[in-house]
Design a protein around this motif. Structure first.
Motif, short mmCIF file in Angstrom:
data_model
loop_
_atom_site.label_atom_id
_atom_site.label_comp_id
_atom_site.label_asym_id
_atom_site.label_seq_id
_atom_site.Cartn_x
_atom_site.Cartn_y
_atom_site.Cartn_z
N VAL A 9 15.78 0.14 4.45
CA VAL A 9 15.71 0.35 3.00
C VAL A 9 14.40 -0.26 2.48
CG1 VAL A 9 16.76 -0.19 0.78
CG2 VAL A 9 18.20 0.42 2.70
N THR A 10 14.06 -1.44 2.97
CA THR A 10 12.81 -2.09 2.58
C THR A 10 11.61 -1.23 2.97
OG1 THR A 10 13.84 -4.26 2.92
CG2 THR A 10 11.44 -4.21 2.80
N SER A 11 11.67 -0.63 4.15
CA SER A 11 10.57 0.22 4.63
C SER A 11 10.38 1.43 3.72
CB SER A 11 10.84 0.68 6.06
OG SER A 11 10.91 -0.41 6.95
N LEU A 12 11.49 2.04 3.29
CA LEU A 12 11.40 3.21 2.41
C LEU A 12 10.84 2.80 1.04
CD1 LEU A 12 11.77 6.16 1.77
CD2 LEU A 12 14.19 5.72 1.30
N TYR A 13 11.28 1.66 0.53
CA TYR A 13 10.78 1.15 -0.75
C TYR A 13 9.25 0.94 -0.67
CZ TYR A 13 9.47 -2.32 -4.27
OH TYR A 13 8.82 -3.00 -5.27
N ASN A 14 8.81 0.28 0.39
CA ASN A 14 7.38 0.01 0.54
C ASN A 14 6.57 1.28 0.72
OD1 ASN A 14 7.53 -2.81 0.30
ND2 ASN A 14 8.06 -3.07 2.45
N ALA A 15 7.15 2.23 1.48
CA ALA A 15 6.45 3.50 1.72
C ALA A 15 6.31 4.30 0.43
CB ALA A 15 7.19 4.32 2.77
N PHE A 16 7.37 4.29 -0.40
CA PHE A 16 7.32 5.02 -1.67
C PHE A 16 6.33 4.35 -2.62
CE2 PHE A 16 8.97 6.56 -5.77
CZ PHE A 16 9.05 7.92 -5.49
N LYS A 17 6.33 3.04 -2.66
CA LYS A 17 5.40 2.29 -3.52
C LYS A 17 3.96 2.54 -3.07
CE LYS A 17 5.54 -2.23 -3.36
NZ LYS A 17 4.19 -2.67 -2.87
N ASP A 18 3.72 2.53 -1.76
CA ASP A 18 2.38 2.79 -1.23
C ASP A 18 1.93 4.20 -1.59
OD1 ASP A 18 2.32 0.26 -0.18
OD2 ASP A 18 2.79 0.88 1.87
N GLN A 62 -1.40 5.49 -3.99
CA GLN A 62 -2.44 6.38 -3.49
C GLN A 62 -2.78 7.48 -4.50
OE1 GLN A 62 -0.89 7.79 0.24
NE2 GLN A 62 -0.86 5.75 1.15
N GLN A 63 -1.94 7.61 -5.55
CA GLN A 63 -2.20 8.62 -6.57
C GLN A 63 -3.31 8.16 -7.52
OE1 GLN A 63 -0.36 11.44 -5.84
NE2 GLN A 63 0.17 10.00 -4.21
N ILE A 64 -4.03 9.11 -8.05
CA ILE A 64 -5.18 8.80 -8.92
C ILE A 64 -4.74 8.21 -10.25
CG2 ILE A 64 -7.15 9.80 -10.16
CD1 ILE A 64 -7.29 11.91 -7.94
N ASP A 65 -3.66 8.77 -10.80
CA ASP A 65 -3.30 8.41 -12.19
C ASP A 65 -2.07 7.54 -12.33
OD1 ASP A 65 -1.61 10.32 -11.27
OD2 ASP A 65 -1.55 11.48 -13.12
N LEU A 66 -1.56 6.98 -11.23
CA LEU A 66 -0.34 6.17 -11.30
C LEU A 66 -0.41 5.01 -10.34
CD1 LEU A 66 2.54 5.96 -12.51
CD2 LEU A 66 3.34 7.36 -10.60
N LYS A 67 0.03 3.84 -10.79
CA LYS A 67 0.03 2.65 -9.94
C LYS A 67 1.42 2.00 -9.98
CE LYS A 67 -4.19 3.21 -8.82
NZ LYS A 67 -4.46 3.78 -7.49
N ALA A 68 1.75 1.29 -8.90
CA ALA A 68 3.02 0.58 -8.83
C ALA A 68 2.77 -0.81 -8.27
CB ALA A 68 4.00 1.33 -7.93
N GLY A 69 3.19 -1.83 -9.02
CA GLY A 69 2.98 -3.20 -8.59
C GLY A 69 4.25 -4.04 -8.72
N GLU A 70 4.15 -5.31 -8.38
CA GLU A 70 5.30 -6.21 -8.44
C GLU A 70 4.92 -7.49 -9.19
OE1 GLU A 70 6.57 -7.01 -4.47
OE2 GLU A 70 7.52 -5.04 -4.20
#
Length: 374
Positions: free
Chosen positions: A145-154, A158-166
């Motif tokens: 589950v952690t791997s999927l969360y990190n992969a989705f966040k990564d 990688q998108q130009i117009d969207l960022k995800a942080g913690e």
């Protein structure tokens, strides 16, 4: 033989019945049932999701009569009531028709016919497995589950117009995360201990970014409306991978579900974003190797105790009896044979060692030996 008017009336009745069921989505439980259908049939059109939900909310996998027989080795049970779904009627356009429709397309949808399909629960035969069965089992593991969360966040970063942080949860004033439209950024409580909740929060905020960002056509929706939509997308996304979390905030449905135009618009928006999230998640779980059948741990039979060997043998016997898929049954039989041979060899060695340590104990003579001595 029904005439054209009868067929037209029957089709209209099917759609009307579906509409009535959709308009009943005024509480959280009913809404969840609809979202469950959406999660199971996300590749279907909104029209067909509505039709399936209206006729059989418990349906999980549908196919036509012949498809069940030929492709899946199952037969439809006698007396099963078909679920009707809409299939487009596509015809070649004449030059005159192209001009009339102002299109250069050679073919176009000219209508719909309603085909009978049956749910897997209405059939009997070989077991049916899909990638979701494996994903669900693989994602029961905390690390996956952690791997999927990190992969989705990564992926989002990688998108130009969207960022995800913690950020630390303590800085979020009781929230699990948020979406900031002005800078198009998703923020998640990074120290949340429940990884399934963390993933669900990321799905929720991603839905906000897609539905309620500054450039979105739906950015001016009321707050309750926005929260319900985003929570619905998160619910569908989590149902798709088979990982449940509790306390979904879907109680605001009643504020807009009584208006026919509004609810259809809202559900269409939810479906569009849910489909996008599901496609992304499916791609990521595949990359992470989570869409593979979970392998049983390789046991070194030499290291297993006699008790564990016997337990393994009994378990395999039971699995062979319960297996319905011929290939699976054959593989289980091979494993059972390996364990049986190991038990047999180990027993023979133990008897031989015992005999060597106790030479005074003679082996009983067989009837053949006694007859030869006479």
């Amino acid at each position: 033989m029904p005439n054209k008017a009868d067929v037209k009336a029957w089709k209209a009745q099917l759609v009307a019945q579906a509409e009535q069921q959709i308009l009943k989505l005024t509480d959280s439980d009913q809404f969840k049932k609809y979202l469950n259908t959406l999660a199971k049939f996300h590749r279907y059109s909104a029209r067909n999701i509505d039709l399936i939900y209206a006729q059989n909310p418990q349906a999980t996998q549908v196919a036509g009569f012949k498809q069940w027989q030929k492709a899946l080795n199952r037969t439809v049970n006698r007396g099963a009531k078909a679920i009707r779904i809409a299939a487009p009627i596509i015809k070649k356009l004449t030059p005159a028709k192209q001009k009339h429709l102002d299109t250069t397309d050679e073919r176009a949808i000219v209508g719909y016919r309603y085909l009978p399909v049956f749910d897997v629960a209405q059939t009997s035969g070989e077991s049916v497995l899909s990638a979701k069965d494996f994903v669900k089992e693989n994602l029961s593991d905390h690390q996956n589950v952690t791997s999927l969360y990190n992969a989705f966040k990564d992926y989002l970063n990688q998108q130009i117009d969207l960022k995800a942080g913690e950020v630390p949860l303590a800085t979020l004033n009781g929230a699990k995360g948020y979406f900031q439209p002005s800078i198009n950024e998703i923020v998640i409580g990074g120290d949340e201990s429940d990884n399934a909740l963390k993933l669900k929060t990321l799905y929720h905020e991603y839905a906000h970014s897609q539905l309620h960002g500054l450039k979105s056509a739906f950015k001016d929706r009321p707050r309750a409306y926005q929260e319900t939509q985003s929570e619905a997308v998160a619910y569908v996304a989590m149902q798709n991978i088979g990982v449940g979390t509790s306390n979904y905030s879907l109680g605001y449905v009643a504020t807009w579900a009584k208006d026919k135009a509004v609810i259809h618009s809202a559900l269409s928006e939810i479906q569009q974003v849910s489909n996008k999230v599901i496609e992304l998640s499916d791609g990521l779980t595949k990359q992470l190797g989570l869409q593979e059948a979970p392998k049983e741990p390789e046991h070194d039979l030499k290291k297993l105790s006699a008790h564990d060997l016997n337990k393994s043998y009994q378990g395999l016997q039971q699995q062979v009896q319960q297996a319905t898929n011929p290939q699976q049954k054959s593989e289980l039989k091979n494993k059972l044979n390996d364990v049986h041979q190991k038990i047999s060899k180990r027993t023979q060695k133990q008897l031989q060692a015992f005999a060597e340590q106790n030479p005074e104990i003679k082996h009983p003579e067989s009837e053949l030996d006694q007859s030869l001595k006479r």
